[in-house]
Write an enzyme that holds these catalytic residues in place. Structure first.
Site, PDB file in Angstrom:
ATOM      1  N   ARG A  11       0.793  -1.201   0.112  1.00 11.85           N
ATOM      2  CA  ARG A  11      -0.022   0.138  -0.028  1.00 11.85           C
ATOM      3  C   ARG A  11       0.813   1.286   0.048  1.00 11.85           C
ATOM      4  O   ARG A  11       0.639   2.106  -0.549  1.00 11.85           O
ATOM      5  CB  ARG A  11      -1.018   0.014   1.264  1.00 11.85           C
ATOM      6  N   ASN A  23      -6.364  -2.665   2.365  1.00 13.20           N
ATOM      7  CA  ASN A  23      -6.158  -4.026   2.583  1.00 13.20           C
ATOM      8  C   ASN A  23      -7.763  -4.723   2.722  1.00 13.20           C
ATOM      9  O   ASN A  23      -8.602  -4.181   3.327  1.00 13.20           O
ATOM     10  CB  ASN A  23      -5.560  -4.554   4.014  1.00 13.20           C
TER      11      ASN A  23
END
Length: 96
Positions: free
Chosen positions: A25, A43
């Site tokens: 990320r 997520n």
């Protein structure tokens, strides 16, 4: 100038593989900010990362190429995509 290549779009990409807990990320956020895109990377409970990016279509396609490019943290096994109209809800790019 061609068709709608300059139009603002929303890309939603679902990235599957070993992509959680490996800096994916953060890496995605860095690439998106370099490209001038807004959105988020978050997520999902099933182990995927959902990437939402808004900007012009060509730039979003460049991010998508990078997500599929093999130089990401972890190991990407597949990326599915959806294109929609932008919401305008994002002002930066965040890890959610």
């Amino acid at each position: 100038m061609s068709g709608n290549t300059d139009a603002t779009v929303r890309l939603i990409a679902w990235v599957q593989g070993d992509v959680q807990g490996v800096g994916f990320r953060w890496w995605t956020r860095s690439r998106a900010l370099e490209l001038g895109l807004v959105g988020q990377a978050r997520n999902l409970s099933d182990g995927r990362v959902a990437v939402t990016a808004e900007g012009d279509r060509e730039t979003c396609e460049r991010l998508l190429e990078q997500l599929r490019g093999g130089r990401t943290p972890g190991r990407v096994t597949s990326v599915s995509e959806q294109w929609t109209a932008p919401s305008g809800a994002f002002s930066g790019f965040v890890e959610a």
